[in-house]
Design a protein around this motif. Structure first.
Motif, PDB file in Angstrom:
ATOM      1  N   PRO A   1      -3.240 -12.549  -3.997  1.00 36.56           N
ATOM      2  CA  PRO A   1      -2.532 -11.716  -4.970  1.00 36.56           C
ATOM      3  C   PRO A   1      -1.084 -12.157  -5.189  1.00 36.56           C
ATOM      4  O   PRO A   1      -0.421 -12.644  -4.268  1.00 36.56           O
ATOM      5  CB  PRO A   1      -2.562 -10.330  -4.319  1.00 36.56           C
ATOM      6  CG  PRO A   1      -2.558 -10.632  -2.853  1.00 36.56           C
ATOM      7  CD  PRO A   1      -3.425 -11.870  -2.717  1.00 36.56           C
ATOM      8  N   CYS A   2      -0.634 -11.976  -6.404  1.00 34.82           N
ATOM      9  CA  CYS A   2       0.781 -12.174  -6.720  1.00 34.82           C
ATOM     10  C   CYS A   2       1.536 -11.015  -6.069  1.00 34.82           C
ATOM     11  O   CYS A   2       1.195  -9.850  -6.279  1.00 34.82           O
ATOM     12  CB  CYS A   2       0.983 -12.177  -8.226  1.00 34.82           C
ATOM     13  SG  CYS A   2       2.713 -12.311  -8.700  1.00 34.82           S
ATOM     14  N   VAL A   3       2.552 -11.316  -5.255  1.00 31.63           N
ATOM     15  CA  VAL A   3       3.293 -10.268  -4.567  1.00 31.63           C
ATOM     16  C   VAL A   3       4.716 -10.108  -5.091  1.00 31.63           C
ATOM     17  O   VAL A   3       5.356  -9.091  -4.849  1.00 31.63           O
ATOM     18  CB  VAL A   3       3.313 -10.483  -3.035  1.00 31.63           C
ATOM     19  CG1 VAL A   3       1.903 -10.354  -2.462  1.00 31.63           C
ATOM     20  CG2 VAL A   3       3.954 -11.799  -2.654  1.00 31.63           C
ATOM     21  N   ASP A   4       5.231 -11.119  -5.813  1.00 32.23           N
ATOM     22  CA  ASP A   4       6.578 -11.006  -6.351  1.00 32.23           C
ATOM     23  C   ASP A   4       6.774 -11.987  -7.504  1.00 32.23           C
ATOM     24  O   ASP A   4       6.127 -13.037  -7.546  1.00 32.23           O
ATOM     25  CB  ASP A   4       7.621 -11.281  -5.264  1.00 32.23           C
ATOM     26  CG  ASP A   4       8.989 -10.698  -5.594  1.00 32.23           C
ATOM     27  OD1 ASP A   4       9.050  -9.690  -6.327  1.00 32.23           O
ATOM     28  OD2 ASP A   4      10.000 -11.232  -5.108  1.00 32.23           O
ATOM     29  N   ILE A   5       7.664 -11.604  -8.398  1.00 32.88           N
ATOM     30  CA  ILE A   5       8.056 -12.451  -9.519  1.00 32.88           C
ATOM     31  C   ILE A   5       9.566 -12.349  -9.644  1.00 32.88           C
ATOM     32  O   ILE A   5      10.116 -11.258  -9.622  1.00 32.88           O
ATOM     33  CB  ILE A   5       7.390 -11.999 -10.837  1.00 32.88           C
ATOM     34  CG1 ILE A   5       5.876 -12.125 -10.730  1.00 32.88           C
ATOM     35  CG2 ILE A   5       7.908 -12.816 -12.008  1.00 32.88           C
ATOM     36  CD1 ILE A   5       5.137 -11.528 -11.903  1.00 32.88           C
TER      37      ILE A   5
ATOM     38  N   HIS B   1       5.292  -4.335  -6.857  1.00 36.86           N
ATOM     39  CA  HIS B   1       5.569  -4.061  -5.440  1.00 36.86           C
ATOM     40  C   HIS B   1       4.792  -2.852  -4.933  1.00 36.86           C
ATOM     41  O   HIS B   1       4.283  -2.866  -3.804  1.00 36.86           O
ATOM     42  CB  HIS B   1       7.067  -3.853  -5.226  1.00 36.86           C
ATOM     43  CG  HIS B   1       7.859  -5.102  -5.408  1.00 36.86           C
ATOM     44  ND1 HIS B   1       9.219  -5.091  -5.621  1.00 36.86           N
ATOM     45  CD2 HIS B   1       7.497  -6.409  -5.428  1.00 36.86           C
ATOM     46  CE1 HIS B   1       9.656  -6.328  -5.744  1.00 36.86           C
ATOM     47  NE2 HIS B   1       8.628  -7.142  -5.633  1.00 36.86           N
ATOM     48  N   ARG B   2       4.688  -1.807  -5.759  1.00 35.90           N
ATOM     49  CA  ARG B   2       3.902  -0.626  -5.350  1.00 35.90           C
ATOM     50  C   ARG B   2       2.430  -0.985  -5.178  1.00 35.90           C
ATOM     51  O   ARG B   2       1.772  -0.540  -4.235  1.00 35.90           O
ATOM     52  CB  ARG B   2       4.083   0.521  -6.346  1.00 35.90           C
ATOM     53  CG  ARG B   2       5.426   1.233  -6.203  1.00 35.90           C
ATOM     54  CD  ARG B   2       5.479   2.546  -6.940  1.00 35.90           C
ATOM     55  NE  ARG B   2       5.291   2.436  -8.376  1.00 35.90           N
ATOM     56  CZ  ARG B   2       6.265   2.181  -9.260  1.00 35.90           C
ATOM     57  NH1 ARG B   2       7.499   2.009  -8.850  1.00 35.90           N
ATOM     58  NH2 ARG B   2       5.995   2.111 -10.543  1.00 35.90           N
ATOM     59  N   ALA B   3       1.896  -1.784  -6.082  1.00 34.45           N
ATOM     60  CA  ALA B   3       0.489  -2.183  -5.999  1.00 34.45           C
ATOM     61  C   ALA B   3       0.230  -3.001  -4.724  1.00 34.45           C
ATOM     62  O   ALA B   3      -0.787  -2.818  -4.054  1.00 34.45           O
ATOM     63  CB  ALA B   3       0.088  -2.979  -7.237  1.00 34.45           C
ATOM     64  N   VAL B   4       1.155  -3.893  -4.388  1.00 31.26           N
ATOM     65  CA  VAL B   4       1.006  -4.692  -3.166  1.00 31.26           C
ATOM     66  C   VAL B   4       1.079  -3.795  -1.935  1.00 31.26           C
ATOM     67  O   VAL B   4       0.296  -3.955  -0.986  1.00 31.26           O
ATOM     68  CB  VAL B   4       2.073  -5.808  -3.104  1.00 31.26           C
ATOM     69  CG1 VAL B   4       2.055  -6.523  -1.752  1.00 31.26           C
ATOM     70  CG2 VAL B   4       1.853  -6.809  -4.234  1.00 31.26           C
ATOM     71  N   ALA B   5       1.997  -2.824  -1.928  1.00 29.19           N
ATOM     72  CA  ALA B   5       2.115  -1.898  -0.794  1.00 29.19           C
ATOM     73  C   ALA B   5       0.832  -1.097  -0.613  1.00 29.19           C
ATOM     74  O   ALA B   5       0.351  -0.916   0.518  1.00 29.19           O
ATOM     75  CB  ALA B   5       3.308  -0.964  -0.995  1.00 29.19           C
ATOM     76  N   ILE B   6       0.235  -0.650  -1.697  1.00 26.72           N
ATOM     77  CA  ILE B   6      -1.027   0.099  -1.629  1.00 26.72           C
ATOM     78  C   ILE B   6      -2.140  -0.793  -1.077  1.00 26.72           C
ATOM     79  O   ILE B   6      -2.903  -0.379  -0.201  1.00 26.72           O
ATOM     80  CB  ILE B   6      -1.397   0.663  -3.020  1.00 26.72           C
ATOM     81  CG1 ILE B   6      -0.420   1.782  -3.404  1.00 26.72           C
ATOM     82  CG2 ILE B   6      -2.837   1.159  -3.048  1.00 26.72           C
ATOM     83  CD1 ILE B   6      -0.501   2.196  -4.861  1.00 26.72           C
TER      84      ILE B   6
ATOM     85  N   ALA C   1      11.408  -4.983 -15.331  1.00 24.69           N
ATOM     86  CA  ALA C   1      10.849  -3.637 -15.477  1.00 24.69           C
ATOM     87  C   ALA C   1       9.515  -3.453 -14.756  1.00 24.69           C
ATOM     88  O   ALA C   1       9.218  -2.360 -14.283  1.00 24.69           O
ATOM     89  CB  ALA C   1      10.693  -3.292 -16.953  1.00 24.69           C
ATOM     90  N   LEU C   2       8.711  -4.498 -14.677  1.00 21.04           N
ATOM     91  CA  LEU C   2       7.387  -4.368 -14.068  1.00 21.04           C
ATOM     92  C   LEU C   2       7.334  -4.781 -12.598  1.00 21.04           C
ATOM     93  O   LEU C   2       6.338  -4.532 -11.923  1.00 21.04           O
ATOM     94  CB  LEU C   2       6.370  -5.196 -14.858  1.00 21.04           C
ATOM     95  CG  LEU C   2       6.118  -4.694 -16.274  1.00 21.04           C
ATOM     96  CD1 LEU C   2       5.183  -5.619 -16.997  1.00 21.04           C
ATOM     97  CD2 LEU C   2       5.569  -3.287 -16.240  1.00 21.04           C
ATOM     98  N   ILE C   3       8.399  -5.373 -12.096  1.00 23.26           N
ATOM     99  CA  ILE C   3       8.401  -5.826 -10.710  1.00 23.26           C
ATOM    100  C   ILE C   3       8.207  -4.667  -9.730  1.00 23.26           C
ATOM    101  O   ILE C   3       7.402  -4.791  -8.794  1.00 23.26           O
ATOM    102  CB  ILE C   3       9.650  -6.669 -10.411  1.00 23.26           C
ATOM    103  CG1 ILE C   3       9.599  -7.954 -11.255  1.00 23.26           C
ATOM    104  CG2 ILE C   3       9.761  -6.996  -8.925  1.00 23.26           C
ATOM    105  CD1 ILE C   3      10.855  -8.787 -11.217  1.00 23.26           C
ATOM    106  N   PRO C   4       8.867  -3.515  -9.915  1.00 17.21           N
ATOM    107  CA  PRO C   4       8.595  -2.391  -8.995  1.00 17.21           C
ATOM    108  C   PRO C   4       7.140  -1.920  -9.032  1.00 17.21           C
ATOM    109  O   PRO C   4       6.594  -1.513  -8.006  1.00 17.21           O
ATOM    110  CB  PRO C   4       9.544  -1.294  -9.482  1.00 17.21           C
ATOM    111  CG  PRO C   4      10.643  -2.021 -10.175  1.00 17.21           C
ATOM    112  CD  PRO C   4       9.982  -3.214 -10.803  1.00 17.21           C
ATOM    113  N   VAL C   5       6.493  -2.007 -10.176  1.00 17.70           N
ATOM    114  CA  VAL C   5       5.077  -1.642 -10.278  1.00 17.70           C
ATOM    115  C   VAL C   5       4.240  -2.616  -9.450  1.00 17.70           C
ATOM    116  O   VAL C   5       3.338  -2.203  -8.715  1.00 17.70           O
ATOM    117  CB  VAL C   5       4.619  -1.626 -11.757  1.00 17.70           C
ATOM    118  CG1 VAL C   5       3.132  -1.356 -11.864  1.00 17.70           C
ATOM    119  CG2 VAL C   5       5.426  -0.622 -12.563  1.00 17.70           C
TER     120      VAL C   5
END
Length: 167
Positions: A87-91, A20-25, A14-18
């Motif tokens: 930064p953590c970029v993926d889980i 990914h958005r933070a990393v893209a920003i 559930a939080l992985i897309p959040v």
């Protein structure tokens, strides 16, 4: 504590897309610049969190010698190690029926699908060492650095013997 309790109740995906958005920003803002290396490197590693429950697809039941059984939630966590902030970029949640070695390809594929242009090198400790995993990374035109860090392990002993002969 309240935030952690809520996060532990959510579906691991559930939080992985959040994230990914933070990393893209951060990437668009120029916050993910390389430091000290001429390329980007992602360090992948297995992590585990203990929970009081072992219900569900991802919780592996653990039976301690003394005490009450508990669940272990395992993930492969990917960090952009070539930046100062790392930064953590993926889980990638590891299903209970497998382990880091068995889940590596799925975790790498998810990382590659999301960030193929962001990194050139993948590192992993001995939890995912293996020819098939190395070949999988190479098949995606990425380089790998799989570490051997336990001298009791057969792979490290063999590597040391092979390197000794190359002198």
């Amino acid at each position: 504590t309240t935030a952690r309790d809520i996060l532990c109740r959510l579906d691991p995906g559930a939080l992985i897309p959040v994230l990914h958005r933070a990393v893209a920003i951060a990437n668009r803002a120029g916050s993910l610049r390389r430091h000290a290396l001429p390329f980007h490197m992602v360090a992948m590693d297995g992590k585990v969190t203990a929970t009081p429950s072992w219900a569900g697809e991802y919780a592996q039941k653990h039976h301690p010698e003394d005490g009450v059984p508990y669940g272990l939630l395992r993930t492969v966590t990917s960090v952009l190690a070539s930046t100062p902030s790392r930064p953590c970029v993926d889980i990638s949640p590891i299903p209970a029926v497998t382990n880091e070695m068995g889940h590596f390809k799925a975790a790498f594929d998810a990382l590659y699908q999301r960030y193929r242009r962001l990194f050139e090198l993948v590192s992993y400790d001995q939890g995912a060492n293996g020819e098939q995993n190395a070949l999988h990374v190479l098949a995606h035109n990425k380089d790998y650095l799989f570490r051997l860090n336990d001298d009791r392990r057969h792979m490290q002993q063999l590597a040391m013997e092979l390197l000794e002969h190359s002198k």
